[in-house]
Design a protein around this motif. Structure first.
Motif, PDB file in Angstrom:
ATOM      1  N   THR A   1       0.987  -1.210  -0.119  1.00  0.00           N
ATOM      2  CA  THR A   1      -0.050   0.041  -0.153  1.00  0.00           C
ATOM      3  C   THR A   1       0.873   1.295  -0.128  1.00  0.00           C
ATOM      4  O   THR A   1       0.548   2.308  -0.670  1.00  0.00           O
ATOM      5  CB  THR A   1      -0.956  -0.140   1.119  1.00  0.00           C
ATOM      6  N   GLY A   2       2.028   1.166   0.694  1.00  0.00           N
ATOM      7  CA  GLY A   2       2.924   2.202   0.692  1.00  0.00           C
ATOM      8  C   GLY A   2       3.482   2.602  -0.788  1.00  0.00           C
ATOM      9  O   GLY A   2       3.385   3.636  -1.320  1.00  0.00           O
TER      10      GLY A   2
ATOM     11  N   TRP B   1       0.402   5.185   1.042  1.00  0.00           N
ATOM     12  CA  TRP B   1      -0.030   5.164   2.112  1.00  0.00           C
ATOM     13  C   TRP B   1       1.218   5.090   3.340  1.00  0.00           C
ATOM     14  O   TRP B   1       2.106   4.308   3.153  1.00  0.00           O
ATOM     15  CB  TRP B   1      -1.037   3.728   2.497  1.00  0.00           C
ATOM     16  N   THR B   2       1.093   5.651   4.478  1.00  0.00           N
ATOM     17  CA  THR B   2       2.166   5.634   5.436  1.00  0.00           C
ATOM     18  C   THR B   2       1.495   4.471   6.369  1.00  0.00           C
ATOM     19  O   THR B   2       0.528   4.099   6.251  1.00  0.00           O
ATOM     20  CB  THR B   2       2.042   6.929   6.426  1.00  0.00           C
ATOM     21  N   PRO B   3       2.466   3.832   7.285  1.00  0.00           N
ATOM     22  CA  PRO B   3       1.956   2.773   7.951  1.00  0.00           C
ATOM     23  C   PRO B   3       0.879   3.182   8.964  1.00  0.00           C
ATOM     24  O   PRO B   3      -0.134   2.474   8.947  1.00  0.00           O
ATOM     25  CB  PRO B   3       3.314   2.552   8.941  1.00  0.00           C
TER      26      PRO B   3
END
Length: 80
Positions: A34-35, A40-42
């Motif tokens: 997803t990053g 996305w960030t964690p």
């Protein structure tokens, strides 16, 4: 994307994973993807619901949701 299809453990691979190791491995893989794919960030990954992630993956794959039947909804819920 079939996230639930993890390979079965084979005895030749050594001892079976400890409880939670398979989840941790799958979650780390999804978080990384997803990053890379969506930026996305964690924190964003862990705050998202599975439905939100699925909707994003479906949208990226070009799958379209079924059209909304506005007339049917208005008939079912006449008070708006």
């Amino acid at each position: 994307m079939n996230c639930g299809a993890l390979p079965l453990h084979h005895p030749a691979d050594g001892p079976p994973p400890l409880p939670g190791e398979e989840f941790a491995r799958a979650a780390a893989t999804l978080a990384g993807l997803t990053g890379l794919l969506f930026g996305w960030t964690p924190d964003t990954f862990w705050a998202a619901t599975p439905a939100e992630l699925a909707a994003l993956v479906d949208a990226a794959a070009g799958e379209r949701p079924a059209p909304v039947d506005l007339a049917g909804l208005m008939e079912m819920f006449p008070d708006g």
